[in-house]
Write a protein that holds these residues in place. Structure first.
Motif, mmCIF file in Angstrom:
data_model
loop_
_atom_site.group_PDB
_atom_site.id
_atom_site.type_symbol
_atom_site.label_atom_id
_atom_site.label_comp_id
_atom_site.label_asym_id
_atom_site.label_seq_id
_atom_site.Cartn_x
_atom_site.Cartn_y
_atom_site.Cartn_z
ATOM 1 N N ILE A 236 0.852 10.162 -5.821
ATOM 2 C CA ILE A 236 1.779 11.010 -5.086
ATOM 3 C C ILE A 236 2.673 10.101 -4.275
ATOM 4 C CG2 ILE A 236 1.930 12.688 -3.193
ATOM 5 C CD1 ILE A 236 -0.575 13.997 -4.562
ATOM 6 N N ILE A 237 3.984 10.289 -4.471
ATOM 7 C CA ILE A 237 4.972 9.518 -3.714
ATOM 8 C C ILE A 237 5.939 10.542 -3.126
ATOM 9 C CG2 ILE A 237 6.751 7.722 -3.787
ATOM 10 C CD1 ILE A 237 5.314 6.432 -6.138
ATOM 11 N N GLY A 238 5.953 10.656 -1.824
ATOM 12 C CA GLY A 238 6.781 11.677 -1.163
ATOM 13 C C GLY A 238 6.329 13.050 -1.612
ATOM 14 N N LYS A 239 7.258 13.806 -2.195
ATOM 15 C CA LYS A 239 6.946 15.170 -2.637
ATOM 16 C C LYS A 239 6.778 15.226 -4.165
ATOM 17 C CE LYS A 239 7.028 18.041 0.946
ATOM 18 N NZ LYS A 239 5.892 18.954 1.144
ATOM 19 N N SER A 240 6.584 14.061 -4.786
ATOM 20 C CA SER A 240 6.421 14.034 -6.240
ATOM 21 C C SER A 240 4.997 13.672 -6.618
ATOM 22 C CB SER A 240 7.351 12.982 -6.865
ATOM 23 O OG SER A 240 8.685 13.422 -6.808
ATOM 24 N N ILE A 241 4.522 14.310 -7.679
ATOM 25 C CA ILE A 241 3.238 13.914 -8.268
ATOM 26 C C ILE A 241 3.583 13.294 -9.616
ATOM 27 C CG2 ILE A 241 2.801 16.254 -9.183
ATOM 28 C CD1 ILE A 241 -0.242 15.606 -8.697
ATOM 29 N N ILE A 242 3.143 12.053 -9.808
ATOM 30 C CA ILE A 242 3.549 11.296 -10.996
ATOM 31 C C ILE A 242 2.317 10.924 -11.808
ATOM 32 C CG2 ILE A 242 4.882 9.295 -11.816
ATOM 33 C CD1 ILE A 242 5.901 9.171 -8.778
ATOM 34 N N GLN A 264 2.345 21.957 -9.178
ATOM 35 C CA GLN A 264 3.668 22.586 -9.246
ATOM 36 C C GLN A 264 3.645 23.986 -8.631
ATOM 37 O OE1 GLN A 264 6.024 21.866 -12.735
ATOM 38 N NE2 GLN A 264 6.496 24.031 -12.943
ATOM 39 N N ASP A 265 2.678 24.811 -9.041
ATOM 40 C CA ASP A 265 2.683 26.217 -8.626
ATOM 41 C C ASP A 265 2.186 26.426 -7.205
ATOM 42 O OD1 ASP A 265 3.290 26.509 -11.262
ATOM 43 O OD2 ASP A 265 1.496 27.655 -11.809
ATOM 44 N N GLN A 266 1.175 25.669 -6.793
ATOM 45 C CA GLN A 266 0.516 25.998 -5.536
ATOM 46 C C GLN A 266 0.790 24.996 -4.426
ATOM 47 O OE1 GLN A 266 -3.062 27.975 -5.734
ATOM 48 N NE2 GLN A 266 -2.813 28.606 -7.851
ATOM 49 N N LEU A 267 1.189 23.775 -4.759
ATOM 50 C CA LEU A 267 1.463 22.800 -3.709
ATOM 51 C C LEU A 267 2.951 22.490 -3.595
ATOM 52 C CD1 LEU A 267 -1.660 22.325 -4.370
ATOM 53 C CD2 LEU A 267 -1.322 20.085 -3.417
ATOM 54 N N GLY A 268 3.741 23.052 -4.509
ATOM 55 C CA GLY A 268 5.187 22.852 -4.460
ATOM 56 C C GLY A 268 5.609 21.408 -4.677
ATOM 57 N N LEU A 269 4.791 20.636 -5.394
ATOM 58 C CA LEU A 269 5.162 19.249 -5.674
ATOM 59 C C LEU A 269 6.051 19.192 -6.908
ATOM 60 C CD1 LEU A 269 1.685 17.553 -5.103
ATOM 61 C CD2 LEU A 269 3.734 17.190 -3.709
ATOM 62 N N LYS A 270 6.866 18.153 -6.982
ATOM 63 C CA LYS A 270 7.698 17.943 -8.160
ATOM 64 C C LYS A 270 6.857 17.156 -9.171
ATOM 65 C CE LYS A 270 12.023 15.844 -9.637
ATOM 66 N NZ LYS A 270 12.153 14.397 -9.776
ATOM 67 N N VAL A 271 6.686 17.706 -10.364
ATOM 68 C CA VAL A 271 5.850 17.068 -11.385
ATOM 69 C C VAL A 271 6.678 16.081 -12.205
ATOM 70 C CG1 VAL A 271 4.655 17.514 -13.555
ATOM 71 C CG2 VAL A 271 4.137 18.911 -11.543
ATOM 72 N N LEU A 278 2.980 -0.371 -12.569
ATOM 73 C CA LEU A 278 1.951 -0.689 -11.584
ATOM 74 C C LEU A 278 2.624 -0.936 -10.235
ATOM 75 C CD1 LEU A 278 -0.906 -1.506 -10.682
ATOM 76 C CD2 LEU A 278 -0.379 -3.831 -11.447
ATOM 77 N N GLU A 279 3.740 -1.636 -10.279
ATOM 78 C CA GLU A 279 4.477 -1.966 -9.058
ATOM 79 C C GLU A 279 4.795 -0.707 -8.239
ATOM 80 O OE1 GLU A 279 8.158 -3.867 -10.081
ATOM 81 O OE2 GLU A 279 8.614 -4.339 -7.985
ATOM 82 N N GLU A 280 5.240 0.334 -8.939
ATOM 83 C CA GLU A 280 5.574 1.583 -8.252
ATOM 84 C C GLU A 280 4.305 2.270 -7.723
ATOM 85 O OE1 GLU A 280 7.644 4.398 -10.757
ATOM 86 O OE2 GLU A 280 8.087 5.725 -9.064
ATOM 87 N N ALA A 281 3.269 2.262 -8.548
ATOM 88 C CA ALA A 281 2.031 2.945 -8.160
ATOM 89 C C ALA A 281 1.384 2.296 -6.939
ATOM 90 C CB ALA A 281 1.053 2.959 -9.332
ATOM 91 N N LEU A 282 1.598 0.993 -6.775
ATOM 92 C CA LEU A 282 1.008 0.308 -5.620
ATOM 93 C C LEU A 282 1.653 0.760 -4.311
ATOM 94 C CD1 LEU A 282 0.492 -3.320 -7.012
ATOM 95 C CD2 LEU A 282 -1.224 -1.548 -6.659
ATOM 96 N N LYS A 283 2.778 1.441 -4.419
ATOM 97 C CA LYS A 283 3.454 1.948 -3.204
ATOM 98 C C LYS A 283 3.123 3.415 -2.950
ATOM 99 C CE LYS A 283 7.447 -1.072 -3.944
ATOM 100 N NZ LYS A 283 8.394 -0.951 -5.080
ATOM 101 N N ALA A 284 2.162 3.957 -3.707
ATOM 102 C CA ALA A 284 1.866 5.394 -3.620
ATOM 103 C C ALA A 284 1.320 5.798 -2.252
ATOM 104 C CB ALA A 284 0.861 5.767 -4.699
ATOM 105 N N ASP A 285 1.618 7.034 -1.883
ATOM 106 C CA ASP A 285 1.042 7.602 -0.657
ATOM 107 C C ASP A 285 -0.412 8.006 -0.911
ATOM 108 O OD1 ASP A 285 3.517 7.423 0.734
ATOM 109 O OD2 ASP A 285 4.205 9.222 -0.295
ATOM 110 N N GLU A 286 -0.656 8.519 -2.129
ATOM 111 C CA GLU A 286 -2.016 8.897 -2.514
ATOM 112 C C GLU A 286 -2.164 8.591 -3.997
ATOM 113 O OE1 GLU A 286 -3.147 12.967 -1.490
ATOM 114 O OE2 GLU A 286 -1.688 12.994 0.141
ATOM 115 N N ALA A 287 -3.390 8.371 -4.444
ATOM 116 C CA ALA A 287 -3.638 8.191 -5.870
ATOM 117 C C ALA A 287 -5.027 8.729 -6.180
ATOM 118 C CB ALA A 287 -3.529 6.718 -6.259
ATOM 119 N N PHE A 288 -5.176 9.234 -7.400
ATOM 120 C CA PHE A 288 -6.499 9.722 -7.808
ATOM 121 C C PHE A 288 -6.603 9.729 -9.326
ATOM 122 C CE2 PHE A 288 -3.761 13.424 -7.091
ATOM 123 C CZ PHE A 288 -3.918 14.176 -8.251
ATOM 124 N N ALA A 289 -7.830 9.865 -9.821
ATOM 125 C CA ALA A 289 -8.086 9.916 -11.259
ATOM 126 C C ALA A 289 -8.733 11.255 -11.574
ATOM 127 C CB ALA A 289 -9.013 8.770 -11.654
#
Ligand code: PLP
Length: 346
Positions: A236-242, A264-271, A278-289
């Motif tokens: 999760i980066i800002g309001k996006s889930i990637i 998308q439906d319940q948290l209003g995140l941009k999918v 990897l470079e971008e993911a290392l800057k994530a606000d949250e991450a999960f598997a």
């Protein structure tokens, strides 16, 4: 065999405890023969079987569990497993198990083993379940590299505890560019058995070094994130889930598609399903598997070439927490199920 009364429900881990029966059907003479429930136990196959020599086999994994008031036993999106197994079979030249036959098999196995379904425990954060393992393999004898002429479809079941006893525990990942689990044009996009042994060595090394799992990068450029062991990656980066797009070497997880829908439906995140460096993911606000076994595992850190990046101070982020609660709530009948994801079988 362990009888249900001997099972210590609170002590179960994610490991095999055989149950009473398994479903077995054989494909020969160009057709699937009616399946039967038989006592769980060893099977006998030719040493020349296609699965033993050439890895012709696929599997699925899904859970049967009690909802919050312990009334019925349900499955989560089982038809998605049935359809994915059809795709897996086709990719490695095995006859597909028809969707209705898959459904009949899993229903029969759950009904026959219903005393092995762990009770719902309101005081627990994570619940146990009866893990179902459907699998198809080439049991016909074959000498040259070619599809076998006989196949066996089996569904067996094992009661399991929650993947993480204490609920949520952020995991430490090792990014290991020396190994890949799947390559472009290969079989990473299906649940073929051959995809899993290759990950055991890098996972063993990572665990010896104190990590929970390996984070795989793409085989071509060693730049884009693929998966976490046998689970899908999200950040999760800002309001996006990637999450990495389904490029053919990433498995299309049912938990993955459920999380995308809820985000998308319940948290209003941009999918965003796309290539993710990897470079971008290392800057994530949250991450999960995500995956059926662990549902959602928060990622606390990612280590690449001696450099460790801590995500969200090693804590569970608010979106991760909300997604976990929403998904578990729907699964256990605590929240409404607007998508008809739950299918009652007992
Ligand atoms: C099974 C699996 C997953 C998770 O899929 P679910 O349907 O969510 O259980 C992810 N990655 C790999 C490689 C898998 O084998």
């Amino acid at each position: 065999m362990v009888t249900p009364s001997e099972i210590q429900w609170n002590e179960l881990t994610f490991s095999l405890t055989p149950s009473k029966t398994m479903y077995v059907s054989v494909f020969s003479g160009n057709q699937w023969h009616p399946g039967v429930l038989q006592p769980y136990g060893n099977i006998s196959i030719s040493p020349a079987a296609g699965v033993l020599n050439y890895g012709q086999g696929v599997f699925e994994g899904l859970k049967a569990y009690h909802t919050k008031d312990n009334v019925g036993v349900v499955l989560f999106r089982p038809r998605d497993n049935a359809r994915r197994m059809i795709e897996s079979c086709e990719r490695i030249c095995m006859p597909a198990v028809p969707e209705e036959m898959f459904m009949e098999a899993v229903r029969n196995v759950v009904q026959s083993n219903k005393e092995y379904v762990p009770p719902y425990r309101p005081e627990a954060t994570a619940q146990g379940s009866l893990y179902l393992r459907p699998m198809v393999c080439g049991t016909g004898a074959v000498l040259g590299v070619a599809p076998a002429n006989e196949y066996t479809f089996i569904v067996f079941a094992s009661p399991v505890g929650p993947y993480f006893k204490t609920g949520f525990q952020p995991i430490k990942l090792k990014v290991d560019p020396h190994y890949h689990r799947a390559a472009p044009g290969g079989t990473g996009g299906v649940k073929a058995i051959g995809n899993y042994a290759v990950g055991m060595y890098p996972a063993k090394k990572a665990k010896q070094q104190g990590f929970s799992e390996v984070l795989y990068l793409d085989a071509k450029e060693d730049k884009y994130i693929e998966e976490v062991g046998a689970a899908n990656f999200f950040c999760i980066i800002g309001k996006s889930i990637i999450t990495p797009d389904l490029n053919g070497s990433i498995l299309s997880g049912i938990t993955r598609r459920s999380v995308l829908q809820l985000a998308q439906d319940q948290l209003g995140l941009k999918v965003e399903e796309r290539r993710l460096t990897l470079e971008e993911a290392l800057k994530a606000d949250e991450a999960f598997a995500t995956g059926t076994a662990a549902v959602i595992s928060p990622i606390g850190s990612m280590t690449f070439e001696d450099k460790t990046t801590i995500i969200k101070d090693g804590k569970v982020g608010p979106y991760t927490q909300k997604l976990y609660e929403t998904l578990l709530g729907i699964q256990h009948g605590i929240l409404p199920d607007p998508y008809n994801w739950i299918e009652r079988v007992v």
